[in-house]
Design a protein around this motif. Structure first.
Motif, short mmCIF file in Angstrom:
data_model
loop_
_atom_site.label_atom_id
_atom_site.label_comp_id
_atom_site.label_asym_id
_atom_site.label_seq_id
_atom_site.Cartn_x
_atom_site.Cartn_y
_atom_site.Cartn_z
N SER A 62 90.51 7.11 5.66
CA SER A 62 90.28 5.69 5.36
C SER A 62 89.18 5.57 4.31
O SER A 62 88.02 5.92 4.58
N CYS A 99 88.29 -4.03 6.80
CA CYS A 99 89.39 -4.09 5.84
C CYS A 99 89.17 -5.18 4.79
O CYS A 99 88.28 -6.01 4.91
N SER A 100 90.03 -5.17 3.79
CA SER A 100 90.02 -6.23 2.79
C SER A 100 90.72 -7.46 3.34
O SER A 100 91.43 -7.41 4.34
N ASP A 133 93.18 -8.97 1.93
CA ASP A 133 94.62 -8.77 1.76
C ASP A 133 95.21 -7.98 2.92
O ASP A 133 96.28 -8.32 3.44
N GLU A 134 94.51 -6.90 3.33
CA GLU A 134 95.00 -6.10 4.45
C GLU A 134 94.97 -6.90 5.75
O GLU A 134 95.87 -6.79 6.58
N TYR A 135 93.93 -7.70 5.91
CA TYR A 135 93.85 -8.54 7.11
C TYR A 135 95.05 -9.47 7.19
O TYR A 135 95.70 -9.59 8.23
N LYS A 188 97.20 2.56 9.99
CA LYS A 188 95.92 2.16 9.39
C LYS A 188 94.78 2.41 10.37
O LYS A 188 94.96 2.34 11.59
N ILE A 194 98.35 -7.31 7.85
CA ILE A 194 98.52 -6.56 9.10
C ILE A 194 97.78 -7.18 10.28
O ILE A 194 98.37 -7.52 11.31
#
Length: 272
Positions: free
Chosen positions: A139, A53-54, A56-58, A37, A61
């Motif tokens: 990205s 990032c979103s 959810d991604e936070y 990422k 990951i």
């Protein structure tokens, strides 16, 4: 999105020598490539970080990557309140450092490369390796920014030593090739290392080509989050000799010696 922490300094982390794909973009902004990422981070305030990032991604990951559930403030406060003046200064100077939870294979290859190289040379070598053997991606969150992922064990295992030399590895090319082949063939399962003790982890890692005790400690600390690890490179060796006359007592820092080491390293490298 924004996250808040009283111990999170992007500059200190980027310059700490534990990761090699976090780079300044200007105006307290940094790019970072990890776990395939790409992300951009901005130090908005001392206690506020903006991530591209979103949420959810936070949560999936980056929360774990930056070790957000660990209480670094308590460790720093303990160093500041202690009797060791060198560590007091180091903690004050490097406040905001965190031990990143990096990909094990990337950490392993990166620290094999790091031997007898300065940080700019390590970064350059790793980027060439990624461009040659990683995957090219873009990205969406960062305007279609193009980047290259870290190579898989299989892609490096199938490389030729001659091609690897073009990435600036020098004598390390055989180490990278043999270790990648060992991981790719399953001679060592990096995922199972997470279930081993710190001592067992060091033993297993040192069966790999190019991995001695220093690199094994770095992989244990930065890739497996054994924060009791205490890697000794030339900078730390200098501190132990010049400041502590080779009588530094690790016992008071049992269980988090790696965090202490990181503050030591950052302080001596940026002030001496």
């Amino acid at each position: 999105m924004l996250i808040y922490s009283n111990n999170f300094n992007l500059k200190h982390i980027a310059d700490s020598g534990q990761c090699f794909r976090m780079n300044p973009m200007g105006d307290d902004k940094y790019s970072l490539i990890a776990y395939d990422k790409y992300i951009e981070l901005t130090q908005v305030k001392d206690n506020c970080i903006k991530l591209s990032c979103s949420e959810d991604e936070y949560n999936l990951i980056w929360k774990d990557y930056f070790d957000m559930d660990f209480n670094y403030e308590q460790i720093v406060a303990g160093l500041l309140d202690g009797q060791d003046n060198f560590l007091k200064n180091a903690a004050r100077f490097g406040c905001g450092l965190r031990i990143l939870k990096q990909d094990i294979f990337e950490t392993l290859i990166s620290f094999i490369i790091s031997q007898r190289k300065n940080i700019p040379a390590i970064k350059s070598c790793i980027e060439m390796l990624c461009m040659k053997y990683g995957k090219r991606k873009t990205s969406r969150e960062c305007g279609g920014k193009e980047y290259y992922t870290f190579p898989s064990p299989e892609s490096l295992a199938n490389a030729s030593a001659q091609d690897l030399k073009t990435t600036g590895l020098g004598y390390r090319d055989s180490y990278i090739l043999k270790t990648s082949q060992a991981v790719s063939k399953g001679d060592i399962d990096l995922k199972t290392l997470k279930r081993l003790s710190f001592e067992e982890t060091l033993i297993q890692l040192q069966t790999l080509s190019g991995v001695g005790i220093k690199v094994a400690n770095c992989v244990a600390l930065y890739g497996l989050h054994h924060i009791e690890a205490f890697p000794i490179d030339v900078w730390i060796a200098r501190i132990l000799k010049d400041i502590y006359n080779d009588h530094f007592n690790l016992e008071p820092y049992n269980g988090f010696a790696g965090i202490v080491q990181q503050y030591m390293f950052y302080y001596i490298r940026n002030t001496k």
